[in-house]
Motif scaffolding. Structure first.
Motif, short mmCIF file in Angstrom:
data_model
loop_
_atom_site.label_atom_id
_atom_site.label_comp_id
_atom_site.label_asym_id
_atom_site.label_seq_id
_atom_site.Cartn_x
_atom_site.Cartn_y
_atom_site.Cartn_z
N TYR A 98 0.83 -1.20 0.00
CA TYR A 98 0.00 0.00 0.00
C TYR A 98 0.87 1.25 0.00
O TYR A 98 0.64 2.18 -0.77
CB TYR A 98 -0.94 0.00 1.21
CG TYR A 98 -1.65 1.31 1.41
CD1 TYR A 98 -2.69 1.67 0.57
CD2 TYR A 98 -1.28 2.19 2.42
CE1 TYR A 98 -3.35 2.87 0.73
CE2 TYR A 98 -1.93 3.39 2.59
CZ TYR A 98 -2.97 3.72 1.75
OH TYR A 98 -3.61 4.91 1.91
N HIS A 99 1.90 1.26 0.86
CA HIS A 99 2.79 2.43 0.92
C HIS A 99 3.52 2.62 -0.40
O HIS A 99 3.74 3.75 -0.84
CB HIS A 99 3.79 2.30 2.07
CG HIS A 99 3.15 2.40 3.41
ND1 HIS A 99 2.60 3.55 3.88
CD2 HIS A 99 2.95 1.47 4.37
CE1 HIS A 99 2.10 3.35 5.08
NE2 HIS A 99 2.29 2.09 5.40
N SER A 100 3.89 1.51 -1.02
CA SER A 100 4.58 1.59 -2.31
C SER A 100 3.66 2.17 -3.38
O SER A 100 4.06 3.05 -4.15
CB SER A 100 5.06 0.20 -2.71
OG SER A 100 5.69 0.24 -3.96
N ALA A 101 2.44 1.69 -3.44
CA ALA A 101 1.49 2.18 -4.44
C ALA A 101 1.11 3.63 -4.16
O ALA A 101 0.88 4.41 -5.09
CB ALA A 101 0.25 1.30 -4.44
N GLU A 103 11.08 1.68 -11.55
CA GLU A 103 12.54 1.75 -11.45
C GLU A 103 13.01 2.65 -10.31
O GLU A 103 14.16 2.57 -9.90
CB GLU A 103 13.17 2.18 -12.77
CG GLU A 103 12.75 3.53 -13.29
CD GLU A 103 11.48 3.49 -14.13
OE1 GLU A 103 11.04 4.55 -14.55
OE2 GLU A 103 10.93 2.40 -14.36
N GLN A 104 12.13 3.48 -9.77
CA GLN A 104 12.51 4.35 -8.65
C GLN A 104 12.02 3.83 -7.30
O GLN A 104 12.46 4.31 -6.27
CB GLN A 104 11.97 5.76 -8.87
CG GLN A 104 12.68 6.49 -9.97
CD GLN A 104 12.20 7.91 -10.11
OE1 GLN A 104 11.21 8.31 -9.52
NE2 GLN A 104 12.92 8.69 -10.89
N ASP A 105 11.09 2.91 -7.30
CA ASP A 105 10.54 2.39 -6.05
C ASP A 105 10.92 0.92 -5.89
O ASP A 105 10.36 0.06 -6.57
CB ASP A 105 9.03 2.54 -6.03
CG ASP A 105 8.43 2.24 -4.66
OD1 ASP A 105 9.20 1.87 -3.75
OD2 ASP A 105 7.22 2.37 -4.51
N PRO A 106 11.87 0.62 -5.02
CA PRO A 106 12.31 -0.77 -4.88
C PRO A 106 11.23 -1.71 -4.36
O PRO A 106 11.29 -2.91 -4.58
CB PRO A 106 13.49 -0.68 -3.92
CG PRO A 106 13.29 0.59 -3.19
CD PRO A 106 12.58 1.51 -4.13
N LEU A 107 10.24 -1.19 -3.67
CA LEU A 107 9.20 -2.06 -3.14
C LEU A 107 8.20 -2.48 -4.21
O LEU A 107 7.30 -3.27 -3.95
CB LEU A 107 8.47 -1.39 -1.97
CG LEU A 107 9.36 -1.13 -0.75
CD1 LEU A 107 8.53 -0.57 0.39
CD2 LEU A 107 10.10 -2.37 -0.31
N ARG A 108 8.35 -1.99 -5.42
CA ARG A 108 7.55 -2.49 -6.54
C ARG A 108 8.18 -3.74 -7.14
O ARG A 108 7.56 -4.42 -7.94
CB ARG A 108 7.40 -1.41 -7.62
CG ARG A 108 6.62 -0.20 -7.17
CD ARG A 108 5.23 -0.25 -7.72
NE ARG A 108 4.44 0.84 -7.19
CZ ARG A 108 3.85 1.75 -7.93
NH1 ARG A 108 3.96 1.71 -9.23
NH2 ARG A 108 3.14 2.69 -7.37
N LEU A 164 12.21 -7.65 -3.59
CA LEU A 164 12.53 -6.71 -2.52
C LEU A 164 11.32 -6.46 -1.62
O LEU A 164 11.48 -6.25 -0.41
CB LEU A 164 13.04 -5.39 -3.10
CG LEU A 164 14.42 -5.47 -3.76
CD1 LEU A 164 14.80 -4.14 -4.37
CD2 LEU A 164 15.47 -5.92 -2.77
N LEU A 165 10.12 -6.48 -2.20
CA LEU A 165 8.92 -6.35 -1.38
C LEU A 165 8.81 -7.53 -0.41
O LEU A 165 8.50 -7.35 0.76
CB LEU A 165 7.67 -6.26 -2.26
CG LEU A 165 6.34 -6.17 -1.52
CD1 LEU A 165 6.27 -4.91 -0.66
CD2 LEU A 165 5.18 -6.19 -2.50
N GLU A 166 9.10 -8.73 -0.91
CA GLU A 166 9.07 -9.91 -0.04
C GLU A 166 10.11 -9.80 1.07
O GLU A 166 9.83 -10.10 2.23
CB GLU A 166 9.31 -11.17 -0.86
CG GLU A 166 9.22 -12.45 -0.04
CD GLU A 166 9.50 -13.69 -0.84
OE1 GLU A 166 9.39 -14.78 -0.26
OE2 GLU A 166 9.83 -13.60 -2.04
N SER A 190 13.50 3.10 1.74
CA SER A 190 12.11 2.65 1.88
C SER A 190 11.86 2.01 3.24
O SER A 190 10.83 2.24 3.85
CB SER A 190 11.75 1.64 0.78
OG SER A 190 11.81 2.25 -0.48
N LEU A 191 12.83 1.22 3.72
CA LEU A 191 12.69 0.62 5.04
C LEU A 191 12.70 1.70 6.13
O LEU A 191 11.93 1.64 7.08
CB LEU A 191 13.80 -0.38 5.31
CG LEU A 191 13.71 -1.73 4.61
CD1 LEU A 191 14.89 -2.60 4.98
CD2 LEU A 191 12.41 -2.44 4.92
#
Length: 178
Positions: free
Chosen positions: A24-27, A34-39, A43-45, A79-80
């Protein structure tokens, strides 16, 4: 942010239906992939596993390894941090030793979750063992996550068994192939 009547207010983004947690935070940030690693699903896992360890615990996440030096790795760390985790970013075992050395001045116990790539995992573990045994630094390891390439998974599983023995972990370290 805008100023209304002398008070600073921030504009709120609308709630996105169907999204929850880190996804949710990523979206919500609406950054390109390419700019959001949680996509990135891998890396999201990894971020979700880190958050599952850190849930309701006063834990410090120690991030070690060359794989986190890349632009994507740095964005992953940011992101973390943005999710409120306390991070100890030591991209080389030498810097982990320096950070733990600085902790000697503080007598309270440090609760660590070690997140490392395969190449740095053993060196980071030996630094932690040395600080605990030789310098009596109170460090408790909640767990260990090892990131690796898919073809390195068998070697990572062998390394995880050695880390379990060396660090005195109750559970086998989690291997996260990507």
């Amino acid at each position: 942010a805008r100023t209304t009547g002398g008070f600073r207010t921030s504009l709120r983004l609308p709630h996105l239906p169907g999204a929850a947690g880190l996804e949710y935070h990523s979206a919500r940030r609406r950054l390109p992939r390419e700019q959001d690693p949680l996509r990135d699903p891998g890396l999201l896992e990894l971020a979700e596993v880190v958050h599952s360890y850190a849930a309701n615990r006063p834990i410090t996440v120690a991030i070690c390894g060359d794989s986190f030096k890349s632009r994507t790795g740095q964005r992953f760390i940011a992101s973390l941090q943005s999710t409120g985790l306390k991070l100890l970013v030591c991209l080389a075992p030498r810097s982990l030793a320096s950070c733990l050395e600085a902790r000697r001045a503080f007598p309270q116990q440090t609760h660590l979750l070690l997140v490392s790539d395969l190449r740095s995992a053993s060196a980071c573990a030996s630094v932690i063992v040395k600080e605990r045994e030789e310098h009596r630094v109170p460090i408790h390891i909640w767990g260990c996550l090892i990131t690796c390439e898919l073809q390195e998974e068998p070697q990572a599983l062998l390394t995880s068994k050695g880390l379990q023995r060396d660090l005195g972990l109750e559970r086998l370290p989690v291997v996260m192939p990507s």
